[in-house]
Motif scaffolding. Structure first.
Motif: not given
Length: 311
Positions: A174, A180, A184
């Motif tokens: 990520l 985010v 997620q």
């Protein structure tokens, strides 16, 4: 040695007459004479010679006078050290790098005339006990964990909702994201070795895990923030949470990323706790400053546990 008697001796020495000393002290001349006689018995010397003009210090009285004055000054300093408004305002923050510490730095910049003692206690029970005993004047905490309501004599006000951010190393899956969502994060390992069972921050993250199905690991010893940053930088499989206002510095080659978390944005609620009968005038100044300097709570698109006090 009785300080009232010492104060009477000094007043009589300064006035040169027992009657004037009695007037200054709002007692009778007989009371002054009785106190001086008692002091002379305790010391085993004559302090005054009575004359037609009043009372004159003997050689022993002259020797004792500067020490008597110093006794009174020491007593006054002792009282001042604990008198509300004359001693520093004592406030507990969780860590020196936390948002709470930042709030106190802002308060100090706004009110440099107020003396501060900033301490760092461990958990809410320790902090509340210190507030109730008078060891500290206030504490920043998240309240109120289920099953552990605040005592009736402890007041609280919510002062800051701090958004959580995801901290990753440069090779984490990520790392390239601008933000985010909570969804997620499912399946990613979030390592937080500083979580201690039974604390209010442990209760917060327990609810976060239960609400969104996250994986938070608190395994391994807690070697502090520097070791945590080193591990996150070197381990692609691990990330961690940190507060948006947490102040951390790391080497440039770590390549760490701070990524906002959204939909909803988890926020950590910081409240100020104090004893309802605390008379320190700077405590009211601190509360007014925090009320003006911090934003509202429970903004749209944010999340806090259901047990958090809403105000």
């Amino acid at each position: 040695m009785d300080l009232v008697t010492v104060r009477t001796f000094v007043a009589a020495a300064d006035a040169g007459q027992f009657q004037e000393a009695a007037t200054e002290l709002s007692v009778t001349q007989q009371a002054v004479s009785k106190r001086i006689s008692g002091l002379e018995r305790d010391l085993g010397v004559r302090l005054f010679t009575r004359t037609a003009r009043g009372a004159e210090l003997t050689i022993d009285g002259q020797a004792f006078l500067p020490h008597a004055r110093e006794l009174l000054r020491v007593a006054e300093r002792a009282v001042d050290s604990v008198h509300a408004g004359r001693r520093p305002l004592r406030v507990d923050v969780l860590t020196s790098r936390s948002a709470q510490s930042g709030l106190m730095r802002g308060f100090h910049r706004a009110h440099p005339e107020i003396e501060l003692d900033v301490v760092m206690l461990f958990d809410i029970e320790t902090a509340v006990a210190a507030i109730r005993s008078g060891a500290i004047d206030a504490s920043f905490r998240a309240v109120a964990v289920p099953g552990r309501p605040l005592p009736e004599d402890i007041e609280s006000v919510r002062v800051l909702d701090e958004s959580l951010q995801l901290l990753t190393g440069p090779t984490h899956a990520l790392a390239g994201a601008r933000s985010v969502t909570v969804a997620q994060l499912a399946g990613h390992r979030i390592w937080m070795p500083g979580i201690v069972p039974g604390t209010e921050w442990a209760a917060y993250y327990d609810d976060l895990v239960a609400e969104f199905g996250l994986t938070i690991e608190a395994t391994g010893p807690n070697f502090g923030s520097d070791a945590l940053l080193d591990t996150i930088a070197d381990t692609p499989a691990l990330a961690t949470f940190m507060g948006e206002q947490t102040r951390l510095v790391w080497p440039a080659d770590h390549g760490l990323r701070r990524i906002p978390v959204t939909d909803p944005a988890p926020v950590y609620p910081h409240s100020l706790l104090w004893h309802r009968d605390n008379p320190h005038p700077a405590l009211a100044t601190l509360r007014t400053h925090l009320a003006a300097a911090t934003a509202g709570h429970d903004a749209a698109g944010t999340w806090v546990p259901g047990w958090v006090i809403p105000r």
